[in-house]
Structure formats: C-alpha cells, structure tokens
Design a protein around this motif. Structure first.
Motif, PDB file in Angstrom:
ATOM      1  N   TYR A 208      -1.224   4.163  -2.481  1.00  0.00           N
ATOM      2  CA  TYR A 208      -2.494   3.696  -1.929  1.00  0.00           C
ATOM      3  C   TYR A 208      -3.710   4.478  -2.418  1.00  0.00           C
ATOM      4  O   TYR A 208      -4.729   4.527  -1.743  1.00  0.00           O
ATOM      5  CB  TYR A 208      -2.473   3.587  -0.408  1.00  0.00           C
TER       6      TYR A 208
ATOM      7  N   TYR B   5       0.812  -1.221   0.000  1.00  0.00           N
ATOM      8  CA  TYR B   5       0.000   0.000   0.000  1.00  0.00           C
ATOM      9  C   TYR B   5       0.841   1.265   0.000  1.00  0.00           C
ATOM     10  O   TYR B   5       0.508   2.252  -0.623  1.00  0.00           O
ATOM     11  CB  TYR B   5      -0.963  -0.015   1.201  1.00  0.00           C
TER      12      TYR B   5
ATOM     13  N   ALA C 205      -3.582  -7.333   0.244  1.00  0.00           N
ATOM     14  CA  ALA C 205      -3.055  -6.032   0.645  1.00  0.00           C
ATOM     15  C   ALA C 205      -1.899  -6.226   1.624  1.00  0.00           C
ATOM     16  O   ALA C 205      -1.982  -7.068   2.522  1.00  0.00           O
ATOM     17  CB  ALA C 205      -4.146  -5.204   1.309  1.00  0.00           C
TER      18      ALA C 205
ATOM     19  N   ILE D 263      -5.155  -9.576   4.386  1.00  0.00           N
ATOM     20  CA  ILE D 263      -4.241  -8.454   4.655  1.00  0.00           C
ATOM     21  C   ILE D 263      -3.001  -8.971   5.372  1.00  0.00           C
ATOM     22  O   ILE D 263      -3.097  -9.733   6.330  1.00  0.00           O
ATOM     23  CB  ILE D 263      -4.921  -7.369   5.514  1.00  0.00           C
TER      24      ILE D 263
ATOM     25  N   CYS E 121      -5.199   0.538  -5.730  1.00  0.00           N
ATOM     26  CA  CYS E 121      -5.306  -0.657  -4.886  1.00  0.00           C
ATOM     27  C   CYS E 121      -6.373  -1.594  -5.438  1.00  0.00           C
ATOM     28  O   CYS E 121      -6.177  -2.802  -5.549  1.00  0.00           O
ATOM     29  CB  CYS E 121      -5.636  -0.272  -3.452  1.00  0.00           C
TER      30      CYS E 121
ATOM     31  N   ALA F 212      -7.440  -0.390   3.454  1.00  0.00           N
ATOM     32  CA  ALA F 212      -7.718  -1.663   2.777  1.00  0.00           C
ATOM     33  C   ALA F 212      -9.099  -2.187   3.177  1.00  0.00           C
ATOM     34  O   ALA F 212      -9.876  -2.629   2.332  1.00  0.00           O
ATOM     35  CB  ALA F 212      -6.631  -2.679   3.116  1.00  0.00           C
TER      36      ALA F 212
END
Ligand SMILES: Cc1ncc(COP(=O)(O)O)c(C=O)c1O
Lengths: 84, 452
Positions: free
Chosen positions: B86, B82, B101, B122, B91, B112
C-alpha cells in the motif's frame, strides 16, 4: 605465521581439479586457489605467497590475509595440507 | 601494468552423490542494472538495504493480466489488494491503470480515500470492520463484503439507526480441494450458511445485494480450485436469479494467482511448475458462461490480485557485510537485509543475484541477515559467485507483502525508490530515523532519570 606442507600423494591438475587418494575425495579450485596450492606444493611460505598475490592482483593486504587464513583452514580441514 | 582482478581463493568439495543430471547447480547471473539503472549507483546514493520498484514492470503486469482476462470475459474490473503493497505511489499507479481499491481494514480504507479513491470504487473486505468504519463505508457507497453474521446484524442496525441503504455482498468460503481449507473467512457454501445469509440480506429492504465474493487462498498452484470456486458462485448466482429475480452487479473471485517465486521445498522452479496465467483465466471465466442471463445482463468479474501483479517488480538491494565459514565448512555470507524486511523469505526461495560482474566461480552459501538471531536466514542454500565485503546483491521478486509486513527491529527501515518509465529514480518512502521511531513513545515521568 605458520607454514604448511601439502600432503605428498595429492593429485592437482592444471585446471584446478584435486583428488586425494587417501580419502577418496575430490575438489575443485578456482584459479587463484589453484595457484596458491601449487605455490604451497613448491614449498613457498605463506609470506612469500602473500607477496606474490599482492604484486599480481588488485587486493589490499588485510583482505588477502583474511581470505588466506580462511582458505588455509579449509585445506587443513580437508586434510590437504598440514602445519610444518 | 594493471593488476589482475582478485577473487577469493575457493575450494569446493565435489559431492558426487548430490550431483543432479544437469551437472552442477547453475550460478545466479549478475543483475547489474534494473531498467537500465545501475544497481550499485542506486545503492550508493540511497543507501543499503534499498527497495527498488519498477514502474514499467508494474504497468506491464497489469496490462498483461487485464488483457488475458478481458479477451476471455469482457466485463472485468481489478481492485488492487492494498495489503499486498500500500505504498501510495504503487496504489496510485494501479488506480491510474484503472484498478479499484480492495481493502481489509479501516486503515487501508482511509489510505485509499486519502489518495483520492471514491468510496464507490472501494471493496471493503475482512472480518475486522468497526461500527464507525461500516457507517462511513455505507455512506460513501463502498461495496461491503460481509464476513460473518455478527457483521451482518451490525450493518442492519446501522442502516436502521441512521436511515441508510447499504450495497453489500457476502464472502463465501468453500471446499475447492485446497488443503488446508480456507473456511475461516465468510459464509460456508457446503453447509448452507451462504444461502442463509443471502436470504437474510434479501429479506431486508435496507440492504442491496450487489455481489458475491470469494478468495480461495494465496499462491494457488493449480487452476482447478478456481474453476470449482467460480462454479459454486455461479450456482449461488443462478439461485438468486431463478428464485428471487436478483441479477448481481458482480462476481468477485478474489486474488491468489502465484508469482514466479519458488516455494521452499519445491524442487522445480516456479516457472516450470505453475500453470500459465491464460490457463488460470480460462478456469475462472469459463464457468461464468453458465449464468442464466442474456449477454447484456452478465455481471462484472471482479479480481483482487495482489502478488502476481507486483512481486517481480520489486527488488531488495543489499550489501555484503561479511563472509564466514560455518563449523562444518559451509560458506555463509552475512548481508545487511534481514528477515524483518523480508518476511516472505520464510516461505520462498527468493532468487539472489550479485549486482556486479564478479568471478565465474561459484559456491553454495547460506545467506544470513544482520539480526543476531538464528531465524534470520534469507536463503539456506544459494549458489553464488564469491562476493567480497561491500559488494551488493539483489534479492528478487520482493514486491508483494514486503513493505507492508516489514518490521522495525534493531535498525531502521530503509529507503524505497521507484524507477520510472522515463528512467528517473523517484523516492517513494524515506528511510526512518530515530525521532520518527521515538515519537510514538511516552516515557513516564518517574522513569525519566536514573543514575548508574
Ligand atoms: C480478500 C483478499 N483479496 C485479495 C488478496 C490478494 O491475494 P494475492 O496477493 O494472493 O493475489 C488477499 C490476500 O490474502 C485477500 O485476503
């Protein structure tokens, strides 16, 4: 506006290559710079040169004046012309 | 009769001593269109400076790198870094392509989540995780990569206090031959700290060890450090298999692959100097086959590449404000984009190309931003055709670490657009206005009035 004289011993080619025997330096010029230098060599004044460029090229007067000032200053720095 | 096209008169002193064997330096060719869209038209519509991203290029980059790795090691999962960029649109584009992410702060984590990424997709890295952030990440089943012992104890305390189980990995730092060593993040391999941390995790039943992580640096210019890094993580993974019968879900080799920007002080162009992506992929994947596992048990290879996927998909369009001569006769050109928009110009010689077809005569120039500060230099020395005030330039390969590291200074940050695969221009971020900037400020009552 002052006028300028090109030092006598300079060699300028058709294609814009310039050699200064006194300093041993060489330079390249783009076509318009080459044209201006040739006009200076022929003894034309800055005003005459300005008129000529304005009539031939798509450019406004104040932009041209700035560019000419800049160019002439460089020529002076490089000892290619001197003030008359 | 039409008048001739004008260009500034130019005289260039020949410096014989500096001429290289290729003759004079090559001029930078005009870039009039990006993905068939006129640069000048975009700049006139959205203002200058203007960041432009190419959807097509981003997708191409992703698919290409994904293919290169998958053909060498089938279980590959990218996680979009990110911090590299970002913007929501960017993204989302990577998530559409299948990337998870990779975040390094709660701010990025929340971005995210807001965008719709599930916690379980994530990867939570970085040394700055708060108690609340850790708790949330545990509850949402994010993969938490532990950076240091204090954080490990925080995690243990949280799981005990709230009766939770956490999926964790550790970040490992190591000597890969790179100087300077990146040993400030994670647990050290050589001094045994990493093994110690792993043992501490294994001994706690609330912690579920799922992976090993390393990120050896950024813009890594050779393949060998990756090979060493992968080998060292494989040694740790084999130790876990042999001594604890723990088979990891994944091994994460981080990011760091270079983009085609040339570093300052580098003589050769990046393209000529850098290994190919295939060579990097070979270095990263081949050590993985030394894992003491049967093929079906192989862990997923996670990758967190940033710059290599986006740098060349980002462009900064900028307008010429003025031409000047410096006192030593060199030409300088002042443009409306400064280093506050382009931090990366401190490290890279960003390619610069005129946005309109102009003279074939070129001159080397210093490219200054508009910031009224000496450090505001976009390029020290770049060969360009003579450009007039009001003409545009395109600064190339600025997709990475630009629109996340930019600073608001003196003026407002500009518009960002993306050219879609269909050739449409979508605005991704609006230029800032005075209200937006002032909104966060509080003027104390006693300072509200003055008379001068
Ligand atoms: C942990 C981690 N992963 C991935 C990246 C992305 O790195 P790069 O843009 O060099 O690929 C970074 C950036 O520094 C990082 O710190």
């Amino acid at each position: 506006m002052s006028n300028y004289k090109v030092f006598d011993n300079l060699a300028v080619s058709e294609s814009g290559f310039l050699f200064s025997p006194s300093t041993g330096e060489s330079f390249t010029l783009n076509p318009i710079a080459n044209q201006i230098l040739h006009l200076l060599k022929q003894g034309e004044t800055i005003n005459q040169i300005k008129e000529k460029i304005l009539s031939e090229y798509d450019i406004d007067e104040s932009s041209l004046e700035k560019d000419l000032d800049d160019f002439i200053n460089q020529l002076i720095n490089y000892k290619i012309v001197e003030e008359k | 009769m039409d008048k001739k096209i004008y260009e500034r008169p130019v005289i260039i002193k020949q410096q014989m001593g500096f001429m290289n064997k290729f003759g004079s330096a090559p001029a930078n060719q005009p870039l009039t269109h990006i993905d068939n869209v006129s640069v000048v038209e975009m700049a006139e519509k959205y203002g200058s400076p203007l960041f432009v991203f190419s959807e097509k290029k981003i997708r191409q980059n992703y698919r290409n790198l994904n293919r290169i790795f998958k053909t060498r090691y089938p279980k590959v999962q990218f996680a979009w870094s990110y911090k590299t960029n970002y913007l929501n649109a960017v993204c989302s584009l990577f998530h559409q392509e299948g990337a998870w992410a990779e975040v390094v702060s709660e701010f990025e984590y929340e971005r995210a989540r807001k965008l719709g990424v599930k916690g379980e997709n994530i990867i939570f890295n970085g040394p700055d995780k708060t108690i609340e952030g850790i708790k949330k990440a545990i509850e949402e089943k994010a993969k938490i990569h532990i950076d240091h012992f204090d954080e490990l104890y925080d995690i243990i305390n949280i799981t005990e206090k709230y009766n939770l189980k956490a999926d964790v990995g550790i970040r490992v730092n190591m000597d890969t031959g790179i100087y300077p060593k990146w040993d400030r993040f994670g647990f050290n391999y050589e001094n045994g700290e990493a093994v110690q941390a792993l043992k501490r995790i294994i001994s706690n039943e609330r912690l579920n060890l799922v992976g090993l992580h390393t990120h050896i640096g950024t813009y890594i210019m050779s393949t060998e450090p990756y090979k060493i890094a992968a080998q060292k993580l494989v040694v740790l993974a084999n130790m876990l298999i042999d001594q604890y019968d723990i088979k990891l879900d994944y091994i994460d080799l981080g990011g760091g692959l270079p983009s085609h920007n040339t570093l300052k002080g580098q003589y050769l162009e990046a393209e000529q100097l850098l290994p190919t992506l295939e060579q990097y992929a070979d270095a990263i994947t081949s050590p993985l086959y030394d894992l003491n596992l049967s093929p079906s048990e192989f862990p997923t290879l996670f990758l967190e590449n940033g710059r290599v996927l986006i740098d060349d998909a980002g462009f900064l369009v900028s307008k010429v404000l003025a031409n000047k001569r410096l006192s030593d006769g060199r030409r300088s050109t002042v443009i409306d984009a400064g280093v506050n928009l382009l931090f990366t110009s401190f490290w890279f010689k960003h390619k610069v190309r005129p946005a309109q077809v102009s003279s074939t005569y070129t001159e080397s120039a210093t490219l200054y931003g508009p910031l009224c500060m000496n450090i505001d230099i976009i390029r020290d020395d770049v060969v360009l055709p003579t450009l007039k005030k009001g003409e545009y330039l395109v600064i190339m390969y600025v997709g990475a670490y630009s629109v996340t590291q930019w600073m608001q200074f003196i003026t407002l940050r500009p518009n960002i657009v993306m050219i879609t695969e269909e050739g449409k221009i979508e605005q991704l971020r609006k230029s800032e206005n005075l209200d937006y900037i002032m909104e966060q400020e509080i003027l104390p009552e006693k300072l509200k009035e003055f008379s001068i």
